[in-house]
Design an enzyme around this catalytic site. Structure first.
Site, PDB file in Angstrom:
ATOM      1  N   ARG A 137     -16.295  -9.844 -25.480  1.00  0.00           N
ATOM      2  CA  ARG A 137     -16.637  -9.463 -26.856  1.00  0.00           C
ATOM      3  C   ARG A 137     -15.540  -9.889 -27.832  1.00  0.00           C
ATOM      4  O   ARG A 137     -15.822 -10.316 -28.956  1.00  0.00           O
ATOM      5  CB  ARG A 137     -16.914  -7.953 -26.926  1.00  0.00           C
ATOM      6  CG  ARG A 137     -17.127  -7.414 -28.342  1.00  0.00           C
ATOM      7  CD  ARG A 137     -18.316  -8.052 -29.047  1.00  0.00           C
ATOM      8  NE  ARG A 137     -18.392  -7.686 -30.455  1.00  0.00           N
ATOM      9  CZ  ARG A 137     -17.766  -8.353 -31.423  1.00  0.00           C
ATOM     10  NH1 ARG A 137     -17.019  -9.418 -31.140  1.00  0.00           N
ATOM     11  NH2 ARG A 137     -17.900  -7.960 -32.671  1.00  0.00           N
TER      12      ARG A 137
ATOM     13  N   ILE B 119     -12.736  -1.653 -33.698  1.00  0.00           N
ATOM     14  CA  ILE B 119     -13.883  -0.991 -33.070  1.00  0.00           C
ATOM     15  C   ILE B 119     -14.370  -1.849 -31.902  1.00  0.00           C
ATOM     16  O   ILE B 119     -15.404  -2.513 -31.990  1.00  0.00           O
ATOM     17  CB  ILE B 119     -15.028  -0.743 -34.086  1.00  0.00           C
ATOM     18  CG1 ILE B 119     -14.487  -0.092 -35.379  1.00  0.00           C
ATOM     19  CG2 ILE B 119     -16.125   0.125 -33.474  1.00  0.00           C
ATOM     20  CD1 ILE B 119     -15.524   0.106 -36.474  1.00  0.00           C
ATOM     21  N   PRO B 120     -13.615  -1.873 -30.796  1.00  0.00           N
ATOM     22  CA  PRO B 120     -14.101  -2.629 -29.633  1.00  0.00           C
ATOM     23  C   PRO B 120     -15.410  -2.018 -29.139  1.00  0.00           C
ATOM     24  O   PRO B 120     -15.531  -0.789 -29.098  1.00  0.00           O
ATOM     25  CB  PRO B 120     -12.982  -2.463 -28.583  1.00  0.00           C
ATOM     26  CG  PRO B 120     -12.004  -1.492 -29.129  1.00  0.00           C
ATOM     27  CD  PRO B 120     -12.333  -1.204 -30.549  1.00  0.00           C
ATOM     28  N   HIS B 121     -16.386  -2.861 -28.828  1.00  0.00           N
ATOM     29  CA  HIS B 121     -17.703  -2.314 -28.475  1.00  0.00           C
ATOM     30  C   HIS B 121     -18.495  -3.257 -27.605  1.00  0.00           C
ATOM     31  O   HIS B 121     -18.171  -4.447 -27.512  1.00  0.00           O
ATOM     32  CB  HIS B 121     -18.506  -2.038 -29.759  1.00  0.00           C
ATOM     33  CG  HIS B 121     -18.742  -3.291 -30.558  1.00  0.00           C
ATOM     34  ND1 HIS B 121     -17.944  -3.669 -31.595  1.00  0.00           N
ATOM     35  CD2 HIS B 121     -19.667  -4.262 -30.439  1.00  0.00           C
ATOM     36  CE1 HIS B 121     -18.386  -4.816 -32.094  1.00  0.00           C
ATOM     37  NE2 HIS B 121     -19.430  -5.196 -31.407  1.00  0.00           N
ATOM     38  N   GLY B 122     -19.550  -2.737 -27.018  1.00  0.00           N
ATOM     39  CA  GLY B 122     -20.471  -3.583 -26.284  1.00  0.00           C
ATOM     40  C   GLY B 122     -21.460  -2.770 -25.486  1.00  0.00           C
ATOM     41  O   GLY B 122     -21.245  -1.591 -25.227  1.00  0.00           O
TER      42      GLY B 122
END
Ligand SMILES: [Zn+2]
Lengths: 111, 155
Positions: free
Chosen positions: B55, B69-72
């Protein structure tokens, strides 16, 4: 440790979901500049998956979008049907992969 | 978009670190992710870590103004959950404005999520964190309760 076929599929699907939603994430204000690189990584990963398994994944994906779904408390989180304790129907190509009797998705047990 | 009161449902006191130990991007992704592992929200840490790294290749989730905001989505979880971590000294996260990141929100979601809340959660977080007064408050909160008050807009 080398990944199992199922883990490779999980990684592939995670990448596919990321690629699919990249535009929407961008609209929310995130920087999205590496789509090409990600698509390349996806192609590389796909090469490491056996042909029959990959085509089964692609067929499922074309038909029902999410080809692999988690199973929690024996419930398939694709169709929410409880799986028999025998762990559903065994997959054809890979002995470790089970499919949901109801929706046909490949199952990934969370516990 | 999600109402701010709704947003609070996705945080847990067990996924709240007011003082992160990490000093690098790689370390902070692991430190936050380990919370999810500890509370058994994800099954396979390595698969999810790989997803988070991929990501970041798509573009840093360091959205600027000291926020990341690390996300996945991952097949290795069944619920949408958000973890919060704060670094007093700040971490180089390759953010779009190159500034060190102090406030981290890690959002992990399953491939399908009930009510399709994943993208609305990301959108609401961006909106809340765009406001300087909210960021300033989040830099000062001490407890999970205080943190939730900032998220709901009650403080
Ligand atoms: Zn099913």
């Amino acid at each position: 440790m080398a990944k199992t076929s199922l883990e490779l599929l999980v990684s592939l699907q995670d990448l596919d979901l990321m690629i699919e939603e990249a535009d929407e994430v961008k609209k929310l204000g995130f920087s999205v500049t590496g789509s090409t690189e990600l698509i390349k990584a996806r192609e590389e990963l796909a090469k490491s998956i056996s042909r029959p398994l990959l085509s089964r994944y692609e067929q499922l994906r074309a038909k029902i979008k999410r080809a692999v779904v988690p199973v929690k408390d024996d419930i398939c989180l694709g169709c929410f049907l409880r799986q028999p304790t025998s762990r559903g129907v065994r997959g054809r190509e890979d002995e470790q992969i089970f499919t949901c009797e109801n929706c046909g998705r490949m199952l990934y047990w969370l516990e | 978009m999600l109402q701010r009161a709704e947003l609070t449902k996705y945080f847990k006191s067990t996924l709240f670190i007011p003082q992160l130990k990490s000093k690098t991007k790689d370390a902070v992704l692991k430190e936050l992710l380990d919370l999810f592992v500890q509370v058994k929200y994800i099954r396979n840490r390595d698969l999810v870590l790989e997803m988070l790294h991929q990501r970041e290749k798509l573009g840093s989730t360091g959205i600027g103004k000291n926020v990341a905001i690390p996300h996945g989505r991952t097949t290795a979880t069944s619920d949408v959950i958000v973890a919060f971590g704060r670094s007093e000294q700040g971490i180089d996260f390759d953010a779009i404005d190159k500034k060190p990141v102090h406030l981290f929100f890690m959002v992990i979601a399953p491939p399908h999520d009930e009510g399709n809340v994943y993208l609305p959660i990301l959108g609401s977080l961006v909106t809340v964190l765009n406001l300087k007064k909210n960021r300033d408050k989040l830099l000062k909160v001490n407890t999970f309760e205080e943190f939730i008050e900032v998220i709901t807009g009650e403080s």
